[in-house]
Design a protein around this motif. Structure first.
Motif, short mmCIF file in Angstrom:
data_model
loop_
_atom_site.label_atom_id
_atom_site.label_comp_id
_atom_site.label_asym_id
_atom_site.label_seq_id
_atom_site.Cartn_x
_atom_site.Cartn_y
_atom_site.Cartn_z
N LEU A 198 35.98 23.20 23.72
CA LEU A 198 34.85 23.63 22.90
C LEU A 198 35.27 24.76 21.97
CD1 LEU A 198 32.13 23.88 25.73
CD2 LEU A 198 32.66 21.89 24.29
N GLU A 199 34.38 25.07 21.02
CA GLU A 199 34.59 26.22 20.15
C GLU A 199 34.29 27.49 20.92
OE1 GLU A 199 35.71 26.47 17.03
OE2 GLU A 199 36.08 24.30 16.98
N GLY A 200 35.17 28.49 20.80
CA GLY A 200 34.96 29.76 21.48
C GLY A 200 36.26 30.30 22.04
N ASN A 201 36.29 31.60 22.29
CA ASN A 201 37.50 32.24 22.79
C ASN A 201 37.12 33.50 23.57
OD1 ASN A 201 40.03 34.13 22.49
ND2 ASN A 201 40.73 32.06 22.01
N TYR A 202 37.78 33.69 24.72
CA TYR A 202 37.49 34.89 25.54
C TYR A 202 38.68 35.16 26.46
CZ TYR A 202 35.40 37.82 29.20
OH TYR A 202 35.13 38.82 30.09
N ILE A 203 39.14 36.40 26.45
CA ILE A 203 40.17 36.86 27.39
C ILE A 203 39.52 37.92 28.29
CG2 ILE A 203 42.36 38.07 27.67
CD1 ILE A 203 42.72 35.28 26.58
N ALA A 204 39.53 37.69 29.58
CA ALA A 204 38.88 38.60 30.51
C ALA A 204 39.68 39.88 30.67
CB ALA A 204 38.71 37.93 31.87
N PRO A 205 39.04 41.03 30.68
CA PRO A 205 39.75 42.29 30.96
C PRO A 205 40.11 42.36 32.43
CG PRO A 205 37.39 42.68 30.82
CD PRO A 205 37.59 41.24 30.45
N VAL A 206 41.18 43.07 32.74
CA VAL A 206 41.58 43.21 34.14
C VAL A 206 40.58 44.11 34.87
CG1 VAL A 206 43.10 45.18 33.70
CG2 VAL A 206 43.53 43.67 35.68
N GLU A 207 40.27 43.77 36.11
CA GLU A 207 39.30 44.53 36.90
C GLU A 207 40.02 45.12 38.11
OE1 GLU A 207 35.11 43.78 39.35
OE2 GLU A 207 35.84 42.29 37.91
N ASP A 208 39.96 46.42 38.26
CA ASP A 208 40.61 47.11 39.38
C ASP A 208 39.76 46.91 40.64
OD1 ASP A 208 41.83 48.80 41.18
OD2 ASP A 208 41.96 50.50 39.82
N VAL A 209 40.33 46.20 41.63
CA VAL A 209 39.61 45.95 42.88
C VAL A 209 40.31 46.60 44.08
CG1 VAL A 209 38.57 43.80 42.07
CG2 VAL A 209 40.81 43.74 43.18
N THR A 210 41.16 47.57 43.82
CA THR A 210 41.92 48.23 44.89
C THR A 210 40.98 48.74 45.98
OG1 THR A 210 43.51 48.95 43.22
CG2 THR A 210 43.68 49.95 45.38
N SER A 211 39.90 49.36 45.58
CA SER A 211 38.99 49.98 46.56
C SER A 211 38.25 48.95 47.40
CB SER A 211 37.98 50.87 45.82
OG SER A 211 37.16 50.09 44.97
N LEU A 212 38.29 47.69 46.99
CA LEU A 212 37.57 46.65 47.73
C LEU A 212 38.45 45.97 48.79
CD1 LEU A 212 35.61 44.89 44.82
CD2 LEU A 212 34.82 46.69 46.38
N LEU A 213 39.75 46.26 48.79
CA LEU A 213 40.63 45.68 49.80
C LEU A 213 40.12 46.02 51.21
CD1 LEU A 213 44.15 46.30 48.26
CD2 LEU A 213 43.22 44.08 48.94
N GLY A 214 40.05 44.98 52.05
CA GLY A 214 39.57 45.18 53.41
C GLY A 214 38.07 45.09 53.56
N SER A 215 37.34 44.92 52.42
CA SER A 215 35.87 44.84 52.48
C SER A 215 35.40 43.41 52.29
CB SER A 215 35.24 45.75 51.42
OG SER A 215 35.36 45.15 50.14
N ASP A 216 34.16 43.15 52.71
CA ASP A 216 33.56 41.82 52.53
C ASP A 216 33.22 41.54 51.07
OD1 ASP A 216 33.72 41.39 55.25
OD2 ASP A 216 31.66 42.10 55.65
#
Length: 330
Positions: A198-216
């Motif tokens: 389709l027409e369109g373009n998007y690059i996702a920014p990186v998301e820091d999930v370090t603090s979520l390690l070990g969590s549900d």
């Protein structure tokens, strides 16, 4: 008598001359006065013409100034119109990608990420998403990591020609129709899905999930492009929890394949820890082969190194990120 006559003639002659002179003087004076009047009138006419010329010049300057002001006003209006158009375009673009609640707008019949997430396993799904990375292609099947502004989707072995696979550069928008499945904890769009570009373009920014390690909450970010920071490289262990040794008896920082049975070119497995918990991360060789910087960086790791990483939050019997970048921790 003759003398008297002579005197009388002389007197008459004098009178006549005087009369002529007076008449000449009068005529001359009249001519001079006329010339002076003509000169004065000519001067007046020249002054009038000069004044008319000056007024004409002033009128032309006024018209030129009015024209310049009008041109400036037109330019200002044109600039305002252009700025309004640009603002309208920007608002239109934002309106085209975001729905009423701030989520990305979808075409008719296409699921939002929330609807996809809530869909039952083995049910048919239709999604619009953007390619973030390509993992592999063979026998007209492609595996890709994709994401939109609301969530991520791992699409496994969708039907794809080699020609179309070349078009799936990062950012490409695709519409995918297939079935939602799960394999060892990894939720994906299963083998056999179809797609269209389709027409369109998007690059996702990186998301820091370090603090979520070990969590549900970490699994809620499954398949996204994420970062882990300040983690420590740990020794590789066997199934019994014992440190694996190299030929010289030293602990090793990575393995070829999960059990060390592989060789260069195979997947790399390595352990990292945070807050006393250890996790196994992977360099997927189909995604990042032995020629890539990240593959070489993991081969160069030493136990105890502090590192920052980026990659896709893949899941296999728990968190098992597919790492695409490794650097010394900042």
């Amino acid at each position: 008598m003759k003398k008297f006559s002579t005197l009388l003639l002389t007197a008459a002659l004098v009178f006549t001359c005087v009369a002529c002179g007076s008449e000449g003087d009068s005529q001359g004076s009249s001519d001079v006065n006329s010339e002076v009047q003509d000169s004065s009138e000519a001067s007046t006419e020249e002054e009038s013409e000069a004044q008319d010329s000056s007024e004409a010049d002033a009128s032309q300057e006024s018209e030129a100034q009015d024209s310049s002001e009008a041109s400036t006003e037109e330019e200002s209006e044109a600039q305002d119109s252009s700025e309004a158009g640009e603002e309208g375009d920007a608002e239109g673009s934002e309106a085209g990608t975001e729905g009423a609640e701030g989520t990305e707008a979808k075409s008719e019949g296409v699921m939002t990420y929330a609807e996809y997430d809530a869909a039952a396993l083995e049910s048919e799904v239709v999604i619009e998403t953007y390619v973030q990375a390509k993992q592999s292609w063979w026998e007209d099947k492609a595996t890709v990591y994709t994401q939109d502004k609301d969530g991520a989707y791992f699409v496994y072995n969708m039907v794809c020609s080699e020609e179309d696979y070349e078009k799936l550069v990062p950012g490409t928008k695709i519409k995918v129709t297939g079935y939602k499945t799960e394999w060892s904890g990894e939720v994906e769009v299963a083998e056999g899905a179809t797609f269209e570009i389709l027409e369109g373009n998007y690059i996702a920014p990186v998301e820091d999930v370090t603090s979520l390690l070990g969590s549900d909450d970490l699994i809620k970010h499954q398949n996204k492009f994420v970062a882990f920071k300040g983690m420590t490289v740990e020794p590789c262990k066997d199934a019994d929890g014992n440190n694996i040794k190299d030929a010289d008896g030293n602990d090793v920082a990575f393995l070829y394949n999960w059990d060390g049975s592989g060789q260069e070119g195979d997947d790399l497995y390595f352990n990292v820890s945070l807050n006393g918990q250890t996790y196994t991360f992977t360099v997927e060789s189909y995604l990042c082969d032995s020629s890539t910087d990240v593959y070489k960086a993991v081969q160069g790791l030493n136990i105890g190194d502090k590192i920052d990483m980026e990659g896709f939050l893949y899941w296999y019997e728990g968190v098992n990120p597919h790492i695409t970048s490794v650097k010394t921790a900042e």
